[in-house]
Design an enzyme around this catalytic site. Structure first.
Site, PDB file in Angstrom:
ATOM      1  N   HIS A  30       0.801  -1.219   0.000  1.00 59.77           N
ATOM      2  CA  HIS A  30       0.000   0.000   0.000  1.00 59.77           C
ATOM      3  C   HIS A  30       0.841   1.280   0.000  1.00 59.77           C
ATOM      4  CE1 HIS A  30      -2.972  -3.006   1.357  1.00 59.77           C
ATOM      5  NE2 HIS A  30      -3.864  -2.221   0.760  1.00 59.77           N
ATOM      6  N   GLY A  46     -10.591  -3.518  -0.042  1.00 60.43           N
ATOM      7  CA  GLY A  46     -11.464  -2.428   0.350  1.00 60.43           C
ATOM      8  C   GLY A  46     -11.686  -2.435   1.842  1.00 60.43           C
ATOM      9  N   SER A  64      -5.416  -7.409   0.153  1.00 60.46           N
ATOM     10  CA  SER A  64      -5.846  -6.383   1.098  1.00 60.46           C
ATOM     11  C   SER A  64      -7.049  -6.914   1.888  1.00 60.46           C
ATOM     12  CB  SER A  64      -6.175  -5.087   0.345  1.00 60.46           C
ATOM     13  OG  SER A  64      -6.262  -4.000   1.218  1.00 60.46           O
ATOM     14  N   GLU A 109       0.951 -10.036   6.133  1.00 57.66           N
ATOM     15  CA  GLU A 109       1.657  -9.028   5.342  1.00 57.66           C
ATOM     16  C   GLU A 109       2.897  -9.641   4.690  1.00 57.66           C
ATOM     17  OE1 GLU A 109       2.918  -5.299   3.746  1.00 57.66           O
ATOM     18  OE2 GLU A 109       0.975  -6.058   4.426  1.00 57.66           O
TER      19      GLU A 109
END
Length: 1068
Positions: free
Chosen positions: A756, A927, A974, A1032
């Site tokens: 990100h 989202g 995500s 992650e």
């Protein structure tokens, strides 16, 4: 060609240009120019009868070189947004394109006479791209995919190239290979399905999947990391060939080895394996910058590294950095003027002055006459959060996050106090004090005269962004985040006393004082009155925001005036019992976002329309109403408003509209049909926004670096961040274009090695892209009839906009087998899409399948993606129904935003009654709504409600069946990662597919650079009780790994969907 930068000579005509040694002719006069070391221009005496100073420039210079390719002794690359060609024999680069857009990824044909390349367009947020070929100095477009995500993979022959593109795929992550004839533009899709690169040598085919170039996420190891597949039988069967603990990209076959780039050992370098995937070797040893964008002619290899091009010879095992000096005028680096309104993001009024910020620069002017004056530093700056002081000076925040006072006389006083990243600023009415909040969730008050700062409050949950001063400049109010979703209104004195006015159980915001000091207004989402959802079994709160006022003294509410007693004019604030003096306005709830008290009992209420968010793009404009406290009436003041602000004394209102800036007295009803002063129109032609890109780009890089330092979620992980800035600043002197700056910024962001970290530019200084119309069909050229035969018509949902092929519109009704002969009177030869560029409607002359002639008028699609997606979903759903004989339903969720939320319920309503569900989150772009969808899936069916007539109704209503199977893949990321993890965690069912993307450090999108570029910083790291921070840069493993091989695509097999159906049926 030598280019001269003439200072101040802005109006002249060059009547001729002639080179005789060092003699140049301008304006019919000869001038002798001196050179030093045959490279540097050192002076000129006279120009057209006048004296001018010439800036010293370099005829040859080091530039920023990208996307190299090699063919024998020829090297192609891009720099200055153009394609260049040089021979290794003389090392003299030649520019072979000019001004098409941003040219990228050139590939040289086998003969060396042609170069194919991509062109990207980005203008004011509109983007596009396609493939061009240059031959004999002429560039021509050969594809009309209309996608920025298209690039040349290589040449098959002197007449054919392979192009990788997302054309006619349901997702931008899904790219495939096309064979394109560069002579006539005809295309043919290769059958190998989803891939990101392909190399063919005889019967050996190497396919790359996953990322090929990921500068903004170095060290990536998630599910989308690049890997290689190989076929030794011409594409009949494939096996996974190379998969390392890091990204693998840019495969090249050289002799009997496959070369590629990888960063599995920490930094991107060149590696190779044999044709069995064994004998891994490293061939380069870079430690600072990544090797990127490698290419080969089958003998030698070139790649870029930190703006340089390197040549590797496998036979000699030698590496050479090419010494390239570019003869370029760096046109896109020259100073320019930009539109003030397009880049204006702040405007304020106070007294006799208006101040605004455009492109980071501050301008001050009187509203109706006189010039505009630029305050502070002129170039390479970004001022923000400006306010006009009573004396006309401007206070704001500079690049270093310091408060500054910009004097009308050109002075700049820096207040050298460290408040960290200042988020909001509000100056007191007397101009002596400043309220400010920062990224540390703190609120400070600063006193200008005595240089004293005091911390007032600090939240544990969110930024403090809204506050206002009492007219006596001693009290102020602010909205304070009390919890994750609650906020209260607090009142504070400059001496540090703080009082909470409202209870911390609602969401209260937008405090604003009455200019007479009697009341404090605010908005609150407290009155929860649910309405029935029109589609699903649910209730929602659509209009919940109501204005309130706080009576600050010991007098009546304006909504309860006594019969014969005038209200008090006492402006003293009485704290005791203030929480009991909160009164709602006698008006209905609405979607209000801002309230502002103004002179003469006027109160402005700003709201946004309640409308669907799925298709909302671009700027949002709202409705501004005014409430009169005397007559207790509300009316429309202005519509289509971007934002507004009041003067310090709250007697004037400044409106920012879509294309104008308008100023009115709060007592005057605006006349938007008039121009000039009567219409409140501020003449912005007085404001000249002059930009020197070189200085601006340096500022942008520094701000990107600083924002990362201030906001990255883990300070310890960025302990060496100070060393990163100079590493990339040294590249700035070499770049020539805004696109090249993006590349440097993204490389720098990648040093966080975190998801990100985005840079999304707004404008690359290119032509505006023209849309390519779509017909919602596939075609093949019929040589015998010289027409394009329809081979497939995409069938979506004819009731939804953009989800039906226009060939099936009423009155058109074309079918598979019909052949398009002419488009708008032109033969439909070459590339059929070349006839659809920039078209809204076209006339088609058609030969029907039964040999009849037909002419139809067709309204083309501007974007076929929605239709292609709907076709893919419905095809999968029909397949699941057929294979399960109606027992299983199918749901696909494309993202975890508005579209994904809508798609989930669109399908869930028609599928939930079945015995089981296949829940597909492949290609999910993430989202924030995964929790809302999981709530529904967790509501399990435990019975039925039996009516007298009709079928039994599942209980609870809209509950899920007991059998669920999830499908995920490497492109689910995500919040798609999070959904996949929680699907397993909550034991909703078996999860099959591939490991997910692996990016769960979230962002708070709120920062833009001076040219409207959006940048982000990873601010919130997800930690789950089972795996900690482990998702992650890794992803979520499915319970069962199921691959879709390239040969599965050849045979039209979706092995993941087949496996999901099989598992669900077994559980039934």
């Amino acid at each position: 060609m030598l280019s001269l930068l003439i200072i101040r000579a802005t109006q002249f005509a060059i009547t001729s240009f002639r080179c005789e040694s060092t003699i140049y002719r301008y304006c019919a006069k000869y001038y002798y120019i001196g050179f030093h070391n045959h490279k540097d221009l050192i002076g000129v005496k006279e120009f057209c009868g006048k004296h001018y100073i010439l800036k010293i420039i370099h005829y040859h210079m080091k530039a920023y070189y990208m996307y190299p390719d090699i063919r024998g002794d020829l090297i192609s690359f891009t720099s200055d947004d153009d394609v260049w060609l040089l021979s290794l024999k003389d090392m003299k680069p030649l520019r072979i394109t000019s001004g098409l857009g941003v040219s990228t990824r050139p590939k040289i044909s086998p003969s060396g006479r042609k170069v194919a390349f991509s062109v990207i367009w980005l203008k004011s947020g509109k983007q596009g791209g396609d493939i061009y070929v240059v031959e004999d100095g002429q560039a021509r477009r050969v594809t009309y995919f209309g996608s920025r995500n298209s690039r040349v993979a290589g040449w098959i022959s002197e007449d054919e190239i392979i192009v990788i593109t997302d054309f006619h795929t349901p997702f931008i992550q899904w790219t495939e290979a096309y064979k394109v004839n560069v002579n006539n533009g005809k295309t043919e899709k290769l059958p190998f399905g989803m891939l990101s690169n392909i190399v063919i040598k005889d019967d050996i085919i190497v396919i790359a999947r996953g990322y090929q170039d990921l500068p903004n996420w170095k060290g990536y190891k998630g599910g989308t990391k690049g890997e290689l597949w190989i076929s030794s039988d011409g594409g009949k069967t494939f096996e996974k060939f190379v998969s390392l603990d890091g990204n693998v990209s840019w495969p090249m076959i050289v002799r009997e080895r496959v070369y590629f780039l990888s960063d599995h050992e920490g930094v991107g370098n060149l590696y190779s394996v044999d044709l069995k995937g064994k004998d891994l070797r490293r061939h380069t040893n870079f430690t600072d910058y990544y090797c990127r964008n490698a290419s080969s002619d089958g003998k030698r290899i070139v790649f870029q590294n930190a703006g340089d091009i390197y040549l590797y010879d496998p036979e000699k095992d030698s590496l050479t950095k090419l010494d390239i000096n570019l003869p370029t005028d760096r046109k896109k680096k020259q100073p320019k003027f930009v539109n003030v309104m397009e880049y204006m993001n702040e405007a304020v009024v106070n007294g006799n002055y208006i101040a605004l910020v455009s492109r980071g620069k501050v301008f001050l002017m009187r509203p109706w006459d006189g010039p505009s004056v630029q305050l502070g530093k002129k170039q390479g700056v970004k001022y923000r959060q400006i306010q006009v002081l009573p004396n006309g000076d401007v206070i704001g925040v500079n690049d270093e996050d310091k408060l500054v006072i910009l004097g009308k006389d050109g002075s700049e006083k820096v207040i050298n106090k460290d408040f960290s990243r200042i988020e909001r600023v509000k100056v007191s009415p007397d101009g002596k004090k400043v309220l400010l909040s920062n990224n540390k969730l703190e609120l400070w008050v600063y006193e200008i005269d005595n240089d004293n700062a005091r911390l007032i409050d600090k939240s544990e949950y969110d930024l403090i962004l809204e506050f206002d001063w009492h007219p006596n400049a001693e009290w102020f109010a602010y909205a304070f985040p009390e919890g994750y979703y609650t906020q209260s209104i607090k009142l504070a004195h400059i001496d540090g006393k703080v009082v909470r006015i409202t209870t911390p159980y609602g969401y209260d915001f937008s405090p604003s004082f009455d200019p007479d000091g009697r009341y404090l207004y605010f908005l609150a989402a407290r009155h929860l009155d649910p309405t029935n959802d029109k589609v699903i079994f649910n209730l929602s709160f659509q209009r919940v925001v109501k204005p309130y006022l706080v009576v600050l003294g010991n007098y009546y509410s304006p909504f309860n005036q006594p019969l014969d007693e005038a209200n008090s004019n006492d402006k003293n604030v009485i704290i005791e019992g203030i929480e009991d003096r909160v009164v709602p306005f006698p008006i209905e709830e609405e979607n209000y976002v801002q309230i502002a008290g103004a002179k003469n009992n006027k109160i402005f209420l700003f709201s946004y329309p309640i409308r669907g968010l799925r298709s909302q793009t671009g700027d949002v404009f709202g409705r501004l109403e005014v409430y009169d406290l005397e007559n207790k009436a509300k009316e429309l003041y202005a519509d289509n408003v971007s934002s507004f602000s009041l003067s310090s004394d709250k007697s004037k209102i400044l409106l920012i509209l879509k294309d104008s800036l308008r100023l009115f007295d709060v007592n005057v009803k605006p006349d938007f049909n008039s121009t000039g002063r009567k219409g409140g129109v501020i003449d912005l032609s007085r404001v000249k926004v002059y930009v020197e890109p070189e200085k601006e780009w340096r500022q942008m890089l520094r701000e990107t670096w600083k924002l990362m330092k201030q906001n990255y979620w883990n300070e310890e992980r960025l302990k060496n961040w100070d060393s990163i800035l100079p590493k990339y600043e040294r590249l700035l002197d070499r770049i020539s274009t805004r696109f090249e700056l993006s590349d440097v910024i993204q490389e720098m962001q990648g040093e966080t090695r975190t998801s990100h970290s985005y840079e999304t530019a707004y404008d690359y200084d290119t032509p505006e892209p023209l849309s390519v119309g779509g017909l919602g069909a596939e075609f093949e050229y019929d040589e015998s009839n010289k027409c394009y035969k329809i081979t497939k018509i995409y069938v979506g949902d004819s009731t939804n906009e953009n989800e039906r092929s226009p060939l099936r519109d009423p009155g058109v009704q074309l079918n598979v087998g019909d052949c398009i002969k002419n488009i708008d009177g032109e033969d439909a030869n070459g590339n059929i899409y070349s006839h659809l560029i920039n078209k809204d409607q076209v006339i088609l002359d058609v030969i029907t399948a039964d040999g009849k002639n037909k002419r139809v008028t067709v309204k083309v699609l501007k974007d076929e993606r929605f239709l292609i997606y709907r076709y893919w979903v419905e095809k999968n759903r029909e397949y699941v129904h057929e294979k399960s004989k109606g027992r299983l339903g199918y749901i696909h969720i494309p993202d975890m935003m508005y579209q994904g939320f809508a798609e989930f319920y669109r399908l869930f309503m028609s599928e939930f009654h079945r015995e089981g569900l296949v829940v597909d989150v492949r290609f999910n772009r993430g989202g924030f709504v995964s929790g809302l969808l999981l709530e529904k899936l967790l509501l399990k069916r435990v019975g039925y409600d039996y009516p007298r007539n009709g079928k039994p109704i599942p209980m609870p209503y809209f509950s899920s069946p007991k059998v669920l199977v999830g499908i995920t893949n490497e492109h689910a990321g995500s919040d798609g990662d999070i959904f996949s993890f929680l699907f397993k965690k909550y034991k909703l069912g078996v999860l099959i597919g591939r490991r997910t993307w692996g990016g769960v450090v979230g962002i708070r999108p709120r920062y833009r650079l001076v040219d409207k570029t959006y940048i982000s910083q990873p601010e919130f790291a997800v930690n789950f009780e089972d795996v900690g921070f482990g998702i992650e840069n890794y992803g979520v493993d499915p319970d069962i790994v199921v691959e879709i091989k390239p040969d599965d695509y050849v045979n039209n097999r979706d092995t993941q969907l087949d496996t999901a159906i099989e598992l669900a049926l077994k559980q039934l």
